[in-house]
Design a protein around this motif. Structure first.
Motif, short mmCIF file in Angstrom:
data_model
loop_
_atom_site.label_atom_id
_atom_site.label_comp_id
_atom_site.label_asym_id
_atom_site.label_seq_id
_atom_site.Cartn_x
_atom_site.Cartn_y
_atom_site.Cartn_z
N UNK A 343 0.80 -1.23 0.00
CA UNK A 343 0.00 0.00 0.00
C UNK A 343 0.83 1.28 0.00
N UNK A 344 0.53 2.18 -0.93
CA UNK A 344 1.17 3.49 -1.00
C UNK A 344 0.17 4.60 -0.73
N UNK A 345 -0.94 4.59 -1.48
CA UNK A 345 -1.95 5.63 -1.30
C UNK A 345 -3.33 4.99 -1.24
N UNK A 346 -4.26 5.71 -0.61
CA UNK A 346 -5.65 5.29 -0.59
C UNK A 346 -6.48 6.56 -0.71
N UNK A 347 -7.62 6.46 -1.40
CA UNK A 347 -8.38 7.68 -1.67
C UNK A 347 -9.62 7.79 -0.79
N UNK A 348 -9.53 8.64 0.21
CA UNK A 348 -10.70 8.99 1.03
C UNK A 348 -10.76 10.52 1.05
N UNK A 349 -11.94 11.05 1.33
CA UNK A 349 -12.11 12.51 1.26
C UNK A 349 -11.61 13.20 2.53
N UNK A 350 -11.15 14.45 2.35
CA UNK A 350 -10.81 15.29 3.50
C UNK A 350 -12.09 16.02 3.92
#
Ligand code: ADP
Length: 550
Positions: A343-350
């Motif tokens: 795992x490097x990045x994961x997309x969740x909202x700020x």
């Protein structure tokens, strides 16, 4: 290993090595009744608890010692997602040996190469792979024995595999008093080879420390957000970068685990999701294609499934929209690689994104996401100069962190780091908020008249057309522009779309000069061992393609 200076004043906290065995010890003690449910290769459903899993893992570790497996020696698996494979995850690494998970979908010659390269001592396999083992055993020079992962009643009656053992007999015969050994947390724990689309596969050798840190980080809310209230079904195989770390992060979270075994078709998965109340899953886009089609065609809905991670290759926006809007499943787009544990990045909202209109939120969620703590990244130009985070400028993506490789096993490929950074081979943009968007793999970028065209963007547009099931875009030679995009499309069964209509569909969605020069319709696309479309195969097939504009 870097020698860091020691401070004259050291902290006074307990010095406990971060070992993989500590995860299962914790899980058994603090979430002992949490369940592990597996669809077995034998056909039935098996269930037991974390507590039983820990006991059997210790017995397995004891049995390995009895077989003469020493610290640092490699033990291989050719197996699906299931509880016995999980026991090997803990029993092998926990004993100090190294778990080598082999991708059974690789070419048999590549598998034999990997086994010899890793110098595996024992090979544990699910019965599905018996014919493969029979064909291969003679070429595997270092393997002292093969262990069929089944009970005595399912052992093959006639086979010429040398030194064939029965998994259940090994585990049952071992005494239950084995204690997990303590050792340096930097010791090797697991070995995973890259799929080697070009040249021979190379090994990423994880340590106990890197695996435990990755498990902590990947369970965080901004990453996979796994908790004890979850029921997790990893569709991503345990031979594909350790099922993205879920066999570790799920256990330290206390969640119920559901393993699908070899039945990965839409119907079998859907039934298991419903029967076991799965809330969270993970897999590459190609597996979601099968599951979504099954659910939509049969007008079904998920009753408990709420969240999934999609990664390994770009999640097409149309797939994300179907999951979110029609099936009410949150999609966490994630990016990583074998060399990054993964795992490097994961997309969740700020927080600030929650005030945006849905379409703008969706534009953020389509990106590959934000770095998780532990991973640093940057984009650079051809000369290595760092490029701005503006969401537009694209460059070569480099990463660093405690779960990123510093080199390959047995120094294959020599020095790989550039000034302490690992070059990912991906081309990407990073925006002002630190969200990464992958444009392409460097070797898949289409170079038209000295400019780059990102194939992922073109595929995403094509996949949004209702008649398109799958799409891949490759560069083919062009006398004037050097390369131009060619779109290869698989149509949905029973649906038609003409070349002109598909090309017109790109109008206004990408820059005019990005629009593919031609479309070819295919019955299927070549898919590799980890479920990704093999663009190198497409380039071979269409290398001589004559574009209408050429
Ligand atoms: P292999 O390199 O063996 O094919 P990996 O799983 O290590 O398998 O592949 C890593 C690569 O997969 C990344 O470098 C990237 O090119 C691609 N990839 C992974 N996740 C994504 C994603 N979410 N979007 C686009 N590409 C991805």
């Amino acid at each position: 290993m870097t020698d860091y200076p020691t401070s004259p004043l050291m902290g006074q906290m307990m010095d406990q090595p971060l070992l993989i065995s500590s995860i299962i010890e914790f899980a058994a003690r603090h979430y002992g009744d949490s369940e592990i449910v597996s669809r077995r290769v034998e056909g039935d459903i098996h269930r037991y608890t974390y507590r039983e899993c820990e006991q059997r893992s210790r017995k397995l570790a004891h049995a390995l010692a009895g077989l003469g497996v020493k610290m640092g020696e490699r033990v291989a698996t050719l197996a699906w997602n299931g509880y016995r494979h999980m026991e090997l995850y803990y029993g092998v690494s926990g004993s100090g040996a190294v778990l080598h998970t082999i991708n059974p979908r690789l070419h048999p010659e590549q598998i034999a190469y990997i086994i010899n390269h890793a110098e595996d001592q024992f090979l544990f396999f699910d019965l599905t792979f018996l014919p493969a083992i029979e064909a291969m055993a003679r070429s595997c020079k270092t393997v002292k024995g093969y262990v069929a992962m089944c009970g005595r009643e399912h052992m093959p009656a006639k086979t010429d595999i040398p030194m064939l053992l029965c998994y259940e007999e090994l585990v049952e015969a071992a005494p239950g008093d084995y204690r997990w050994p303590q050792f340096d947390e930097r010791s090797a724990a697991a070995l995973c080879y890259t799929s080697g689309t070009t040249g021979n596969p190379k090994g990423a050798l994880y340590s106990h420390r890197s695996t435990v840190l990755h498990a902590y980080a990947s369970a965080m809310p901004n990453a996979l957000n796994v908790s004890s209230a979850d029921v997790v079904l990893p569709v991503v195989p345990m031979f594909h970068v350790n099922a993205w770390g879920l066999p570790y992060s799920v256990l330290l979270s206390g969640a119920k685990m559901v393993y699908p075994g070899a039945a990965l078709d839409g119907k079998s998965l859907y039934e298991l999701f419903e029967q076991e109340g799965v809330t969270f899953s993970a897999g590459v886009p190609t597996v979601w294609l099968g599951l979504i089609n099954y659910v939509m065609q049969n007008d079904l809905r998920f009753s408990t499934f709420r969240r999934t991670v999609i990664g390994g290759s770009a999640c097409p926006p149309a797939m994300m929209d179907t999951l979110i809007d029609r099936l009410r499943v949150q999609v966490i787009h994630a990016w990583g690689m074998t060399e990054m544990s993964p795992l490097g990045t994961a997309c969740t909202l700020m927080g600030k994104h929650t005030r945006l209109p849905v379409e703008e939120q969706r534009a953020v969620l389509r990106k590959q996401g934000h770095a998780i703590y532990g991973v640093d990244m940057k984009i650079v130009d051809d000369d290595g100069t760092e490029l701005p985070w503006d969401g537009v400028t694209y460059g070569h993506l480099l990463v660093k962190g405690p779960w990123v490789v510093s080199g390959y096993y047995r120094d294959e490929g020599g020095e790989v780091l550039q000034d302490g950074w690992f070059p990912t081979g991906d081309v990407a943009t990073i925006d002002e908020d630190g969200y990464l968007a992958i444009t392409d793999r460097s070797k898949d970028v289409i170079k038209s008249g000295g400019e780059w065209i990102g194939s992922i963007d073109l595929e995403n547009v094509a996949m949004a057309h209702p008649a398109v099931l799958q799409a891949a875009c490759i560069g083919v030679p062009h006398p004037k522009w050097s390369e131009r995009p060619l779109l290869v499309v698989v149509r949905r069964p029973g649906m038609e779309v003409a070349r002109e209509e598909l090309l017109a569909f790109f109008d206004g969605k990408v820059a005019k000069w990005w629009i593919p020069d031609d479309v070819v319709f295919a019955d299927s696309l070549p898919v590799g061992g980890t479920g990704k479309i093999q663009k190198n195969k497409l380039r071979e097939a269409y290398g001589e393609y004559h574009l209408p504009t050429a």
